[in-house]
Design a protein around this motif. Structure first.
Motif, mmCIF file in Angstrom:
data_model
loop_
_atom_site.group_PDB
_atom_site.id
_atom_site.type_symbol
_atom_site.label_atom_id
_atom_site.label_comp_id
_atom_site.label_asym_id
_atom_site.label_seq_id
_atom_site.Cartn_x
_atom_site.Cartn_y
_atom_site.Cartn_z
ATOM 1 N N UNK A 252 28.157 -22.454 7.090
ATOM 2 C CA UNK A 252 28.929 -23.313 7.982
ATOM 3 C C UNK A 252 30.104 -23.943 7.230
ATOM 4 N N UNK A 253 29.913 -24.300 5.970
ATOM 5 C CA UNK A 253 31.008 -24.846 5.159
ATOM 6 C C UNK A 253 32.097 -23.794 4.982
ATOM 7 N N UNK A 254 31.720 -22.539 4.743
ATOM 8 C CA UNK A 254 32.692 -21.444 4.631
ATOM 9 C C UNK A 254 33.470 -21.296 5.938
ATOM 10 N N UNK A 255 32.772 -21.335 7.066
ATOM 11 C CA UNK A 255 33.424 -21.232 8.374
ATOM 12 C C UNK A 255 34.364 -22.395 8.640
ATOM 13 N N UNK A 256 33.944 -23.605 8.290
ATOM 14 C CA UNK A 256 34.789 -24.779 8.495
ATOM 15 C C UNK A 256 36.019 -24.741 7.588
ATOM 16 N N UNK A 257 35.855 -24.287 6.346
ATOM 17 C CA UNK A 257 36.987 -24.157 5.439
ATOM 18 C C UNK A 257 37.980 -23.114 5.961
ATOM 19 N N UNK A 258 37.461 -22.003 6.485
ATOM 20 C CA UNK A 258 38.327 -20.988 7.081
ATOM 21 C C UNK A 258 39.109 -21.533 8.259
ATOM 22 N N UNK A 259 38.446 -22.304 9.096
ATOM 23 C CA UNK A 259 39.116 -22.924 10.247
ATOM 24 C C UNK A 259 40.175 -23.916 9.788
ATOM 25 N N UNK A 260 39.877 -24.678 8.747
ATOM 26 C CA UNK A 260 40.838 -25.634 8.204
ATOM 27 C C UNK A 260 42.088 -24.916 7.679
ATOM 28 N N UNK A 261 41.905 -23.831 6.929
ATOM 29 C CA UNK A 261 43.045 -23.069 6.408
ATOM 30 C C UNK A 261 43.841 -22.431 7.540
ATOM 31 N N UNK A 262 43.132 -21.870 8.511
ATOM 32 C CA UNK A 262 43.793 -21.210 9.629
ATOM 33 C C UNK A 262 44.608 -22.216 10.449
ATOM 34 N N UNK A 263 44.115 -23.444 10.555
ATOM 35 C CA UNK A 263 44.828 -24.490 11.277
ATOM 36 C C UNK A 263 45.994 -25.043 10.462
ATOM 37 N N UNK A 264 45.826 -25.131 9.145
ATOM 38 C CA UNK A 264 46.860 -25.694 8.268
ATOM 39 C C UNK A 264 48.156 -24.905 8.331
ATOM 40 N N UNK A 265 48.063 -23.627 8.670
ATOM 41 C CA UNK A 265 49.266 -22.803 8.714
ATOM 42 C C UNK A 265 50.280 -23.335 9.727
ATOM 43 N N UNK A 266 49.808 -23.948 10.802
ATOM 44 C CA UNK A 266 50.727 -24.478 11.805
ATOM 45 C C UNK A 266 51.486 -25.687 11.282
ATOM 46 N N UNK A 267 50.862 -26.478 10.428
ATOM 47 C CA UNK A 267 51.554 -27.614 9.829
ATOM 48 C C UNK A 267 52.621 -27.131 8.844
ATOM 49 N N UNK A 268 52.318 -26.055 8.120
ATOM 50 C CA UNK A 268 53.289 -25.463 7.202
ATOM 51 C C UNK A 268 54.483 -24.930 7.989
ATOM 52 N N UNK A 269 54.210 -24.242 9.084
ATOM 53 C CA UNK A 269 55.291 -23.688 9.910
ATOM 54 C C UNK A 269 56.108 -24.815 10.545
ATOM 55 N N UNK A 270 55.461 -25.862 10.995
ATOM 56 C CA UNK A 270 56.154 -27.009 11.576
ATOM 57 C C UNK A 270 57.089 -27.644 10.550
ATOM 58 N N UNK A 271 56.592 -27.848 9.329
ATOM 59 C CA UNK A 271 57.405 -28.449 8.267
ATOM 60 C C UNK A 271 58.618 -27.580 7.938
ATOM 61 N N UNK A 272 58.404 -26.267 7.784
ATOM 62 C CA UNK A 272 59.507 -25.362 7.446
ATOM 63 C C UNK A 272 60.560 -25.342 8.552
ATOM 64 N N UNK A 273 60.123 -25.338 9.790
ATOM 65 C CA UNK A 273 61.059 -25.341 10.918
ATOM 66 C C UNK A 273 61.850 -26.645 10.961
ATOM 67 N N UNK A 274 61.164 -27.752 10.770
ATOM 68 C CA UNK A 274 61.844 -29.054 10.788
ATOM 69 C C UNK A 274 62.834 -29.160 9.631
ATOM 70 N N UNK A 275 62.457 -28.694 8.452
ATOM 71 C CA UNK A 275 63.330 -28.771 7.285
ATOM 72 C C UNK A 275 64.571 -27.896 7.443
ATOM 73 N N UNK A 276 64.396 -26.679 7.986
ATOM 74 C CA UNK A 276 65.513 -25.740 8.134
ATOM 75 C C UNK A 276 66.291 -25.930 9.427
ATOM 76 N N UNK A 277 65.768 -26.760 10.320
ATOM 77 C CA UNK A 277 66.395 -27.007 11.626
ATOM 78 C C UNK A 277 66.560 -25.720 12.433
ATOM 79 N N UNK A 278 65.659 -24.789 12.213
ATOM 80 C CA UNK A 278 65.566 -23.551 13.009
ATOM 81 C C UNK A 278 64.156 -23.004 12.822
ATOM 82 N N UNK A 279 63.720 -22.185 13.735
ATOM 83 C CA UNK A 279 62.361 -21.662 13.662
ATOM 84 C C UNK A 279 62.212 -20.824 12.393
ATOM 85 N N UNK A 280 61.238 -21.198 11.579
ATOM 86 C CA UNK A 280 60.995 -20.531 10.311
ATOM 87 C C UNK A 280 59.497 -20.303 10.148
ATOM 88 N N UNK A 281 59.127 -19.100 9.785
ATOM 89 C CA UNK A 281 57.729 -18.799 9.475
ATOM 90 C C UNK A 281 57.684 -18.452 7.983
#
Length: 110
Positions: free
Chosen positions: A17-46
């Motif tokens: 369950x810890x492995x599954x929760x860690x996977x979910x956390x990493x999979x969710x964190x990607x959206x925060x990374x994409x949000x930050x990059x888009x906000x910093x570049x002022x255009x959609x960035x992946x």
């Protein structure tokens, strides 16, 4: 791996369950990374880190669904995004500019 490590109120934690929760956390964190990059570049960035987080999160989550829970629906819903993420990592590495420099935030943060 299925033995309970802790019982927290209504949640029983096992190593799987810890492995599954860690996977979910990493999979969710990607959206925060994409949000930050888009906000910093002022255009959609992946950024490339989006795909690395996608692959690592889906591998852990897939391992949980295969060996920890044995859930066919979870396997199917995790396997496809993992394959797409792996494809995107290889596509980026194959097609990147030879003059591309890697900075701490990635080349897309220039």
């Amino acid at each position: 791996m299925h033995e309970a490590l802790a019982n927290l109120h209504l949640l029983t934690l096992t190593p799987w369950k810890i492995i599954g929760l860690l996977g979910t956390l990493l999979f969710t964190a990607r959206w925060f990374v994409q949000f930050y990059a888009t906000k910093k570049n002022k255009r959609v960035t992946v950024p490339m880190s989006f795909w690395y987080l996608s692959v690592s999160g889906s591998v852990l989550t897939l391992a949980y669904f295969i060996w920890g829970k044995n859930d066919s629906v979870g396997i199917i819903q995790t396997a496809f995004p993992m394959l797409v993420s792996i494809y995107n990592v290889f596509a980026h590495l194959k097609n990147r500019d030879a003059n591309e420099t890697v900075t701490p935030g990635g080349p897309e943060d220039r």
